[in-house]
Design a protein around this motif. Structure first.
Motif, PDB file in Angstrom:
ATOM      1  N   GLU A  21       0.834  -1.200   0.000  1.00  0.00           N
ATOM      2  CA  GLU A  21       0.000   0.000   0.000  1.00  0.00           C
ATOM      3  C   GLU A  21       0.876   1.261   0.000  1.00  0.00           C
ATOM      4  OE1 GLU A  21      -3.093  -0.424  -0.447  1.00  0.00           O
ATOM      5  OE2 GLU A  21      -3.887   1.594  -0.187  1.00  0.00           O
ATOM      6  N   ALA A  22       1.929   1.217   0.806  1.00  0.00           N
ATOM      7  CA  ALA A  22       2.834   2.366   0.886  1.00  0.00           C
ATOM      8  C   ALA A  22       3.524   2.609  -0.454  1.00  0.00           C
ATOM      9  CB  ALA A  22       3.873   2.125   1.986  1.00  0.00           C
ATOM     10  N   VAL A  23       3.966   1.521  -1.084  1.00  0.00           N
ATOM     11  CA  VAL A  23       4.670   1.652  -2.367  1.00  0.00           C
ATOM     12  C   VAL A  23       3.728   2.222  -3.426  1.00  0.00           C
ATOM     13  CG1 VAL A  23       5.753   0.340  -4.242  1.00  0.00           C
ATOM     14  CG2 VAL A  23       6.396  -0.125  -1.864  1.00  0.00           C
ATOM     15  N   VAL A  24       2.473   1.740  -3.445  1.00  0.00           N
ATOM     16  CA  VAL A  24       1.504   2.239  -4.423  1.00  0.00           C
ATOM     17  C   VAL A  24       1.231   3.730  -4.190  1.00  0.00           C
ATOM     18  CG1 VAL A  24      -0.917   2.107  -5.151  1.00  0.00           C
ATOM     19  CG2 VAL A  24       0.409   0.013  -4.859  1.00  0.00           C
ATOM     20  N   LEU A  25       1.041   4.110  -2.928  1.00  0.00           N
ATOM     21  CA  LEU A  25       0.798   5.527  -2.612  1.00  0.00           C
ATOM     22  C   LEU A  25       1.976   6.391  -3.048  1.00  0.00           C
ATOM     23  CD1 LEU A  25      -0.831   5.265   0.949  1.00  0.00           C
ATOM     24  CD2 LEU A  25      -1.944   6.146  -1.110  1.00  0.00           C
ATOM     25  N   ALA A  26       3.185   5.920  -2.759  1.00  0.00           N
ATOM     26  CA  ALA A  26       4.383   6.693  -3.119  1.00  0.00           C
ATOM     27  C   ALA A  26       4.545   6.777  -4.635  1.00  0.00           C
ATOM     28  CB  ALA A  26       5.620   6.060  -2.480  1.00  0.00           C
ATOM     29  N   GLU A  27       4.182   5.688  -5.326  1.00  0.00           N
ATOM     30  CA  GLU A  27       4.263   5.706  -6.790  1.00  0.00           C
ATOM     31  C   GLU A  27       3.283   6.722  -7.379  1.00  0.00           C
ATOM     32  OE1 GLU A  27       5.585   1.045  -7.679  1.00  0.00           O
ATOM     33  OE2 GLU A  27       3.484   1.636  -7.789  1.00  0.00           O
ATOM     34  N   HIS A  28       2.067   6.737  -6.843  1.00  0.00           N
ATOM     35  CA  HIS A  28       1.020   7.622  -7.380  1.00  0.00           C
ATOM     36  C   HIS A  28       1.250   9.081  -7.036  1.00  0.00           C
ATOM     37  CE1 HIS A  28      -2.298   4.401  -8.097  1.00  0.00           C
ATOM     38  NE2 HIS A  28      -1.194   4.182  -8.772  1.00  0.00           N
ATOM     39  N   GLU A  29       1.670   9.337  -5.798  1.00  0.00           N
ATOM     40  CA  GLU A  29       1.722  10.717  -5.325  1.00  0.00           C
ATOM     41  C   GLU A  29       3.137  11.283  -5.348  1.00  0.00           C
ATOM     42  OE1 GLU A  29      -1.133  11.713  -5.100  1.00  0.00           O
ATOM     43  OE2 GLU A  29      -2.362   9.994  -4.526  1.00  0.00           O
ATOM     44  N   GLY A  30       4.106  10.408  -5.541  1.00  0.00           N
ATOM     45  CA  GLY A  30       5.494  10.854  -5.478  1.00  0.00           C
ATOM     46  C   GLY A  30       5.950  10.894  -4.036  1.00  0.00           C
ATOM     47  N   GLY A  31       6.895  10.058  -3.697  1.00  0.00           N
ATOM     48  CA  GLY A  31       7.338  10.035  -2.317  1.00  0.00           C
ATOM     49  C   GLY A  31       8.248   8.856  -2.049  1.00  0.00           C
TER      50      GLY A  31
END
Lengths: 328, 263
Positions: free
Chosen positions: B47-57
């Protein structure tokens, strides 16, 4: 000096967990020689007080505050903490449901006290208490000691229903007290802001018949023979973690430690080896029929009945036989 | 502003059909089992990786456990984690209060060097000891809001960046919705996503990633392990109804007998 029981409810509807918690609290309180008190958080729960009394709460505290409009772990935990202090509670107890474990964890963190989750046996001593709790969803027991001025515990979920103190109910006098905690806005941050989604018929956890499929099903399409039988028996299809991880079924169908716990009248486990992860979700089934090509599979060993054959041949044959008898 | 997410994971044995114990009864004998990342936490990393991929982070993964826990950190890196941190123990199981205290200290230390984590993810509970509290205790120590049992996460952005998070908890009749201001902490449950498998490229890259590590230090809490034991197993005999599709009538007889046939 009391055993204080957090009475779980949702918008004024009492959870089965609340009755189970009272059931577990009674013998403990008797051993300690203290009364059982219950706490209902929120004005909307006040009508539940009589039921709590029927199940053994000698005093029921209804906690009211304008901020206590719905469930929130911080609001419930802070309320319970203040009441526990006011009563000088020996024990604060709940059942190890999602909410029960969450509120007790917040209560323990706020109080700077230990919290022992999912206990199956509690032996009060003069010094540290001896407690047995479950690990791995019940596949393993852990004996621990608990040293704390106030014992914060949850009781492991029981499949069995709780029983009232007196079978005829209404036999216990209700002693109701109002409790007004001092709360500030900070506890409202984690409160429920809304709800969405909808109920879909019988859920996996309450279905009377579950047909489960695992690695042996072989593909997403392979589940059609399970669907067919489930429809005939008005049951639900479940699956193992292997089936979910392969992308054959959604996680909402997964039976197991990290999925849904089922307790049907009959569980037909097809092509499931029966790893611990799956077994702990299925073990509350009243009868288990395993269908597996491997006679040594754990699921076969633990089942009440088994057919040692390919599920893709056996399940269609069962469906066919059901239709034949119904047409006859 | 780049999103900063932290995931706390635990190395746990991966049991098959039976759990064996060490001779002294204080741990699971994992000789023939191998280890894995606790399932809810594997989903937290995804979940963290997907969020970081989508939002940049960036995604940092933190674990407290024996030195061998680097295996779980490397695995997290192979599926997309950017930074790895190990708080090492001697291998003996730590009680929940002690674990939470050391993790809270570790997070403070990581946030001194860099900025605050916008979101910290835990698993709902660990697969082995299942204490249901470490994330909550960390949240309390850091004075951040936390809810557990989360199956859906959506970040809400205001002018400057991520401002709050909408989190959904699955219940029998749908979802409860929570709205937490950031920085916040969530405990996630398996089913929130289907974790990806590592790619060869990911595996290779994960081997080169540097791991920050130090010895964990915290006082034991009030719950102390005495021993583990297996519950008395109910000895059941399995009635074999047949070895082929010809067993179908016997199965249907059984369904009739159990009262689930007439529906």
């Amino acid at each position: 000096m009391t055993v204080l029981v957090l009475l779980e409810h949702d918008r004024g509807e009492l959870a089965e967990a609340a009755r189970q918690a009272l059931n577990a609290a009674r013998p403990l309180a008797e051993e300690l020689g203290v009364p059982v008190h219950g706490v209902l958080v929120g004005e909307d729960a006040a009508p539940l007080a009589q039921t709590a009394a029927d199940f053994g709460a000698e005093v029921v505290h209804v906690a009211t505050h304008e901020l206590l409009s719905d469930y929130g772990p911080d609001a419930w935990a802070e309320t319970t903490r203040q009441l526990g202090d006011a009563l000088d509670a020996d024990v604060v107890l709940s059942v190890g449901s999602d909410r029960g474990n969450e509120v007790m964890a917040h209560l323990a963190a706020r109080s700077g006290l230990p919290f022992v989750a999912n206990c199956s046996r509690i032996a009060p001593n003069l010094g540290p208490w001896s407690i047995t709790r479950i690990q791995w969803g019940g596949s393993l027991l852990e004996d621990v000691t608990l040293a704390a001025p106030r014992k914060i515990v949850t009781i492991a979920h029981h499949a069995a229903a709780a029983t009232p103190v007196h079978p005829d109910c209404r036999a216990v006098d209700l002693r109701l007290e109002r409790f007004e905690p001092e709360l500030d806005e900070s506890v409202a941050v984690t409160m429920i802001r809304g709800r969405d989604g909808q109920r879909r018929g019988s859920t996996l956890s309450t279905a009377p018949v579950v047909i489960g499929g695992g690695r042996g099903v072989g593909s997403a399409d392979g589940f059609s023979v399970l669907e067919e039988l489930a429809e005939l028996l008005q049951g639900r299809v479940g699956c193992s973690r292997a089936a979910t991880n392969n992308g054959w079924r959604p996680h909402s169908d997964q039976v197991g430690q990290t999925g849904t716990r089922i307790s049907p009248d009959v569980y037909i486990a097809a092509g499931i080896s029966g790893a611990i992860q799956h077994w702990v979700g299925a073990m509350a089934a009243k009868k288990i029929v395993a269908i597996n090509t491997d006679p040594d599979a754990n699921m076969v060993a633990k089942a009440d009945y088994a057919v040692i054959a390919d599920l893709h041949e056996v399940l269609p044959a069962i469906s066919e036989e059901i239709r034949r008898r119904r047409d006859a | 502003m780049a999103l900063r997410i932290l995931c706390c994971v635990k190395r746990v044995p991966s049991p098959g059909s039976r759990i064996n114990l060490t001779d002294d009864g204080t741990a699971v004998d994992a000789t023939h089992l191998g280890f894995t990342t606790s399932p809810h936490e594997e989903c937290a990393v995804e979940e963290a990786v997907v969020l970081a991929e989508h939002e940049g982070g960036t995604v940092t993964v933190l674990t407290l456990g024996p030195p061998e826990s680097v295996e779980q950190l490397r695995y997290a890196a192979s599926v997309g984690a950017d930074e790895l941190v190990l708080v090492a123990t001697d291998g003996a199981p730590w009680d929940p209060q002690r674990t939470a205290a050391a993790l809270a200290e570790a997070i403070k230390r990581l946030e001194t060097d860099q900025e605050t984590f916008d979101l910290i993810l835990f698993g709902n509970e660990s697969a082995d000891s299942g204490g249901f509290q470490v994330g909550v205790r960390v949240a309390n120590a850091l004075q951040r809001p936390m809810v557990n049992g989360i199956k859906r996460i959506e970040l809400n952005f205001d002018g400057d960046g991520p401002g709050s998070v909408s989190a959904r908890r699955a219940v029998d009749d749908g979802f409860e919705v929570y709205e937490l201001p950031l920085p916040a902490i969530l405990g996630v449950k398996e089913g929130i996503n289907l974790p990806r498998y590592p790619t060869m490229r990911g595996r290779l890259a994960s081997k080169k990633l540097e791991i920050s590590s130090w010895e964990g230090e915290a006082a034991p809490g009030g719950q102390a392990l005495v021993r583990l034991r297996r519950p008395v197993e109910q000895t059941s005999t399995t009635t074999i109804l047949g070895n082929s599709a010809a067993a179908a009538p016997a199965v249907v007889d059984l369904l009739e007998e159990l009262g689930v046939f007439d529906r």
